[in-house]
Design a protein around this motif. Sequence first.
Motif: not given
Length: 506
Positions: A85-99
Motif C-alpha cells: 500500500e505504501k511502497g515500502r515497509y521498514e522496521e526493527e524487531g526480533w527475528r528467529v534463526r533456524k536454531d
Amino acid sequence: MVEKFSQQRDLFESERSFRLLVEGVADYALYMLDPKGIITSWNIGGERIKGYSPQEILGQHFSRFYTETDRANGKPARALGIAREKGRYEEEGWRVRKDGTFFWASVVIDPIYEDGELVGFAKITRDITERRNAQVKLEAMHKQLAESQKFDALGQLTGGVAHDFNNLLMIISGSLHMLKRGADDPAKLQRAISAIETATKRGAALTNQLLTFARRQSVNPQAIDFAERIAAIREVLDAGVGSSVRLGLDIGRDLWPIKTDVSELETALLNLVINARDAMPDGGAVTISARNAVLDEASLTGDFVAIDVTDTGLGIPSDVLDKIFEPFFTTKPIGKGTGLGLSQVHGFAHQAGGTVKVASELGKGTTFTILLPRGEDAPSHDTTGEPGFKGSGTVLLVEDNPDVALVSIGLLEQLGYQVRRVADAEAALREIETDGVDFVFSDIVMPGKMDGLTLAYHLREIRPGLPILLATGYSEVAADVRGDFPILRKPYEIHELSEAIAKLPR
C-alpha cells in the motif's frame, strides 16, 4: 544478427554479475518473495544470518523468521500489506534463526511490479544485535549517570535545607530563651518577637520552595496592590538582605493591580533579595522597582506589571546564565543554598501567566525582571497585619494535630468565635448533626477514610448553605478544588484568617 547476439550476451553478463553480487553479499540477507510471501531466492547472507541453506528455505513462507507472538498477531501479513500500500515497509524487531535463537533485525520490504502487476517483494534483513546491545548498554549508563546526578542533587538539597532550617531554628530558639527570661527591656523583647516572626516567614518561604518544586503547592491567584504588599513585608525583606546591603524601593505611580498568588510572590521576592545579597559579599545595594508594561511579543501579549530586582553585585558569568533557573543548580558552597530559589521564581512567574527575565554584566550587577499579568478585580487592602474583620458565632474546627489546633483555636477566639474542635472527618459529620455550627474550618490532609476535601463536598450535599473554609500546608488533592472551596495556606496569620473568613459566602 551479430548485434542482437551481442545485446543478449551483455544482458546475460549483467544479470550474472547482479546475481553474483546479491548471492555474494554476506552481511545482508537479500531474497525475493512471491506475492503471497513464499521465498523464491536466497543468498549467502541469508544463510549466514538465519542459518538456512537454499535447499531448506526455498518454497517456505517467510513468516517462519518471526516470533510465535508476531505470527499469532498477524505481523508478517501486515508487513506485506503495508509494503504493497505504501511502497515500502521498514522496521526493527526480533527475528528467529533456524536454531531457535533470537536476533535483532533491521528489515526493509519493497514491492516488485512488472507491467503494473505485483510479482513479488524484495526483502533485505540485517543483523544489528550488536549495535542494539551497545545502545542498550549506553542507555543503561546514561540512566545510571542520571541516578547518580539525582542523588548528588538530593544531597545538595538536603545540605542546603538543613543549613537554612538550622539557622532559623537557632533564631527562634535564642529568641524564645530571651522571652522566657522575661527581660525587662521592652526593646529587647520586641527584637526577639520580630526575629521569631522573620524566621517563621523565612521558614514558610523555604517550605514553599520545596512544595513548588515538588508540584504540591496549590495556587490562589487574586488581585493585589503591589505597593501595599511590599510595605507589609518590608521588615522581612530588610532582614533578608542583612545590615551590609541597602534595600531601596521605586514603585511607579498608578501601578496596576497584579493577578497572582500572594504567598508565591512574597517568596519569589525574598528569594531574589537573598540571592542579590549573596552576590554582594562586601555589601552593596538592592532596588525593587515596579512599572506598568504593555507587551506585544510572541510569548506574552497584553497588560503586565514588570517587577525589577536590581543589585550592584558581581554579576553572572555568561556560561552560568543559561543554568540559573535549573532546579538544584547553585554556585554557592555546599550547605549554603538549596539551588531552588531561582527555580521557584521561574516556576512561579510562568504558573502565574507571566515570565522572568535576567540581565547581568560582570562587575556591574544583575537585574531580574518578573512580568506578571494585570489584575482586573479591585485589590484587597491590608497593610496592618491585624484582623480587619470581627465575627461571632460557632465554628467547627476539623484538625487532627493538637498543637496546630491549639493555635487555630486561639486565633479564632481572638476573632470573636466560639470553637468546637474535632480530630477527623467522621467526627465532624457527627458534630454537624447538632445545632449551632455557623461555618466549618477544616484541614485538607487528615487521617482516616475521608480527607478534608471529601468532607467539604459531602457537607455541601447535606448542608448546602454551610460556609466552608479549607486549610493546607501540603496537599496533592488541593489542586482538584478548582475554586470550589476557598483554601487558606499554612502557616497563616490572624489577618489572613480574618480576611478568608470575611470572604466566605453567607
